[in-house]
Design a protein around this motif. Structure first.
Motif, PDB file in Angstrom:
ATOM      1  N   SER A  43      71.529   6.392-112.883  1.00 33.88           N
ATOM      2  CA  SER A  43      71.248   7.512-111.993  1.00 33.88           C
ATOM      3  C   SER A  43      72.543   8.284-111.810  1.00 33.88           C
ATOM      4  N   GLY A  44      72.510   9.592-112.084  1.00 32.25           N
ATOM      5  CA  GLY A  44      73.725  10.390-111.969  1.00 32.25           C
ATOM      6  C   GLY A  44      74.805   9.879-112.900  1.00 32.25           C
ATOM      7  N   ARG A  45      75.965   9.574-112.361  1.00 35.31           N
ATOM      8  CA  ARG A  45      77.086   9.068-113.168  1.00 35.31           C
ATOM      9  C   ARG A  45      77.126   7.541-113.222  1.00 35.31           C
ATOM     10  N   GLU A  46      76.170   6.856-112.586  1.00 39.10           N
ATOM     11  CA  GLU A  46      76.205   5.403-112.492  1.00 39.10           C
ATOM     12  C   GLU A  46      75.246   4.722-113.463  1.00 39.10           C
ATOM     13  N   ALA A  47      75.742   3.677-114.118  1.00 37.99           N
ATOM     14  CA  ALA A  47      74.911   2.765-114.905  1.00 37.99           C
ATOM     15  C   ALA A  47      74.909   1.420-114.191  1.00 37.99           C
ATOM     16  N   ARG A  48      73.730   0.798-114.103  1.00 33.66           N
ATOM     17  CA  ARG A  48      73.610  -0.446-113.342  1.00 33.66           C
ATOM     18  C   ARG A  48      73.005  -1.536-114.215  1.00 33.66           C
ATOM     19  N   PHE A  49      73.559  -2.750-114.069  1.00 32.61           N
ATOM     20  CA  PHE A  49      73.112  -3.888-114.866  1.00 32.61           C
ATOM     21  C   PHE A  49      72.905  -5.089-113.947  1.00 32.61           C
ATOM     22  N   ASP A  50      71.845  -5.840-114.197  1.00 32.64           N
ATOM     23  CA  ASP A  50      71.534  -7.058-113.450  1.00 32.64           C
ATOM     24  C   ASP A  50      71.256  -8.134-114.493  1.00 32.64           C
ATOM     25  N   ILE A  51      72.186  -9.081-114.635  1.00 30.55           N
ATOM     26  CA  ILE A  51      72.160 -10.020-115.752  1.00 30.55           C
ATOM     27  C   ILE A  51      72.025 -11.446-115.230  1.00 30.55           C
ATOM     28  N   ALA A  52      71.070 -12.177-115.738  1.00 34.19           N
ATOM     29  CA  ALA A  52      70.942 -13.600-115.393  1.00 34.19           C
ATOM     30  C   ALA A  52      72.141 -14.353-115.968  1.00 34.19           C
ATOM     31  N   LEU A  53      72.779 -15.169-115.152  1.00 33.03           N
ATOM     32  CA  LEU A  53      73.946 -15.903-115.613  1.00 33.03           C
ATOM     33  C   LEU A  53      73.624 -16.786-116.814  1.00 33.03           C
ATOM     34  N   VAL A  54      72.421 -17.362-116.834  1.00 34.73           N
ATOM     35  CA  VAL A  54      72.067 -18.250-117.941  1.00 34.73           C
ATOM     36  C   VAL A  54      72.045 -17.491-119.271  1.00 34.73           C
ATOM     37  N   ASP A  55      71.743 -16.178-119.239  1.00 38.27           N
ATOM     38  CA  ASP A  55      71.808 -15.390-120.475  1.00 38.27           C
ATOM     39  C   ASP A  55      73.226 -15.336-121.010  1.00 38.27           C
ATOM     40  N   LEU A  56      74.220 -15.217-120.112  1.00 38.00           N
ATOM     41  CA  LEU A  56      75.622 -15.183-120.518  1.00 38.00           C
ATOM     42  C   LEU A  56      76.103 -16.545-120.992  1.00 38.00           C
ATOM     43  N   LEU A  57      75.665 -17.593-120.321  1.00 43.13           N
ATOM     44  CA  LEU A  57      76.126 -18.937-120.662  1.00 43.13           C
ATOM     45  C   LEU A  57      75.553 -19.431-121.982  1.00 43.13           C
ATOM     46  N   VAL A  58      74.307 -19.069-122.259  1.00 42.51           N
ATOM     47  CA  VAL A  58      73.615 -19.613-123.428  1.00 42.51           C
ATOM     48  C   VAL A  58      73.697 -18.671-124.626  1.00 42.51           C
ATOM     49  N   LEU A  59      73.609 -17.364-124.379  1.00 41.68           N
ATOM     50  CA  LEU A  59      73.654 -16.371-125.458  1.00 41.68           C
ATOM     51  C   LEU A  59      72.634 -16.709-126.551  1.00 41.68           C
ATOM     52  N   GLU A  60      71.430 -17.055-126.091  1.00 46.27           N
ATOM     53  CA  GLU A  60      70.352 -17.360-127.034  1.00 46.27           C
ATOM     54  C   GLU A  60      70.122 -16.176-127.968  1.00 46.27           C
ATOM     55  N   GLN A  61      70.222 -14.981-127.420  1.00 45.18           N
ATOM     56  CA  GLN A  61      70.232 -13.750-128.189  1.00 45.18           C
ATOM     57  C   GLN A  61      71.530 -13.011-127.871  1.00 45.18           C
ATOM     58  N   PRO A  62      72.139 -12.340-128.856  1.00 45.88           N
ATOM     59  CA  PRO A  62      73.333 -11.543-128.547  1.00 45.88           C
ATOM     60  C   PRO A  62      73.028 -10.535-127.447  1.00 45.88           C
ATOM     61  N   LEU A  63      73.994 -10.302-126.587  1.00 49.13           N
ATOM     62  CA  LEU A  63      73.840  -9.337-125.509  1.00 49.13           C
ATOM     63  C   LEU A  63      74.487  -8.014-125.922  1.00 49.13           C
ATOM     64  N   ASN A  64      73.716  -6.953-125.875  1.00 53.36           N
ATOM     65  CA  ASN A  64      74.187  -5.636-126.262  1.00 53.36           C
ATOM     66  C   ASN A  64      73.872  -4.644-125.147  1.00 53.36           C
ATOM     67  N   TYR A  65      74.916  -4.021-124.636  1.00 53.94           N
ATOM     68  CA  TYR A  65      74.755  -3.017-123.600  1.00 53.94           C
ATOM     69  C   TYR A  65      75.435  -1.730-124.049  1.00 53.94           C
ATOM     70  N   GLU A  66      74.820  -0.591-123.721  1.00 58.95           N
ATOM     71  CA  GLU A  66      75.368   0.696-124.157  1.00 58.95           C
ATOM     72  C   GLU A  66      75.101   1.757-123.103  1.00 58.95           C
ATOM     73  N   ILE A  67      76.115   2.587-122.873  1.00 55.59           N
ATOM     74  CA  ILE A  67      75.998   3.715-121.955  1.00 55.59           C
ATOM     75  C   ILE A  67      76.404   4.968-122.709  1.00 55.59           C
ATOM     76  N   MET A  68      75.560   5.978-122.652  1.00 54.46           N
ATOM     77  CA  MET A  68      75.864   7.283-123.234  1.00 54.46           C
ATOM     78  C   MET A  68      75.939   8.310-122.103  1.00 54.46           C
ATOM     79  N   TRP A  69      76.951   9.184-122.156  1.00 51.74           N
ATOM     80  CA  TRP A  69      77.030  10.243-121.161  1.00 51.74           C
ATOM     81  C   TRP A  69      77.428  11.568-121.811  1.00 51.74           C
TER      82      TRP A  69
END
Length: 233
Positions: free
Chosen positions: A207-233
């Motif tokens: 929203s506006g100039r802000e990008a927001r992310f809410d990530i389950a810690l277990v996703d970071l710890l396990v990395l069952e799938q690679p995590l890919n985040y992208e912001i375009m402005w």
């Protein structure tokens, strides 16, 4: 096992520390510099486990999240200009980290954790994390972190091919259901204010100039799938 039982003031950044919730607020300017406000803390069952490790190994009791040690580690890392973290309660830290150049942030060799491109009025920020990059990231920040998180069997440190469900079952079988439940419930939230109006986000909302992310810690710890985040402005 003694090397696994050390009470370590590790970073990684807290987001890799099992049973730890974190809130990150970052501001980025066009030249790639910026600042990060960080709040993070261990959950009660993890605190109890770490202190039992400390007791078994004969170590002195103290803070697991040692702000002074984290500041020393962070200020020696690539892309970080300053670190002013402080302890703000039982096993909690908060404070500000200065970014000198986000395109250098913890990047090493061909495995790039962060990519940043910016023109006069537009740009792109991408973050990529997988089981190959995560152990290198941990080692770069604080080498002993890999041993510590390996003791908690997190694939982010071990590289082992586990699913999230299998990882939580493994944690429960070794350390008990309360700790597994804490890890499953822990989350990392991040808000990044970009140099211009955000046009699109992968893996979050905006929203506006802000990008927001809410990530389950277990996703970071396990990395069952690679995590890919992208912001375009």
């Amino acid at each position: 096992m003694n090397k696994y039982l050390r009470v370590l003031p590790i970073l990684t950044i807290v987001v890799f520390l099992p049973s730890c919730s974190a809130r990150i607020n970052a501001q980025l300017v066009q030249n790639g510099s910026g600042s990060v406000q960080l709040q993070a803390g261990l959950e009660p069952n993890m605190i109890a486990l770490i202190r039992s490790f400390s007791s078994l190994s004969g170590a002195q009791s103290g803070s697991v999240l040692d702000a002074a040690a984290l500041n020393r580690s962070l200020t020696s890392a690539r892309g970080i200009a300053s670190s002013a973290l402080r302890n703000a309660g039982q096993e909690r830290i908060e404070g500000t980290i200065g970014i000198s150049r986000i395109s250098d942030l913890l990047n090493s060799g061909v495995n790039r954790f962060v990519q940043y491109e910016a023109g006069a009025s537009s740009g792109r920020l991408a973050i990529h994390l997988n089981r190959s990059i995560a152990p290198q990231l941990l080692t770069q920040i604080y080498p002993e972190a890999v041993d510590y998180i390996s003791a908690l069997m997190a694939p982010a440190a071990t590289g082992e091919a586990l699913s999230k469900a299998d990882y939580l079952v493994l944690v429960e079988s070794v350390y008990g259901k309360p700790l597994a439940a804490e890890i499953a419930a822990s989350r990392v939230t991040a808000t990044i204010t970009m140099p211009g109006t955000v046009k699109s986000v992968k893996g979050g909302t905006y929203s506006g100039r802000e990008a927001r992310f809410d990530i389950a810690l277990v996703d970071l710890l396990v990395l069952e799938q690679p995590l890919n985040y992208e912001i375009m402005w």
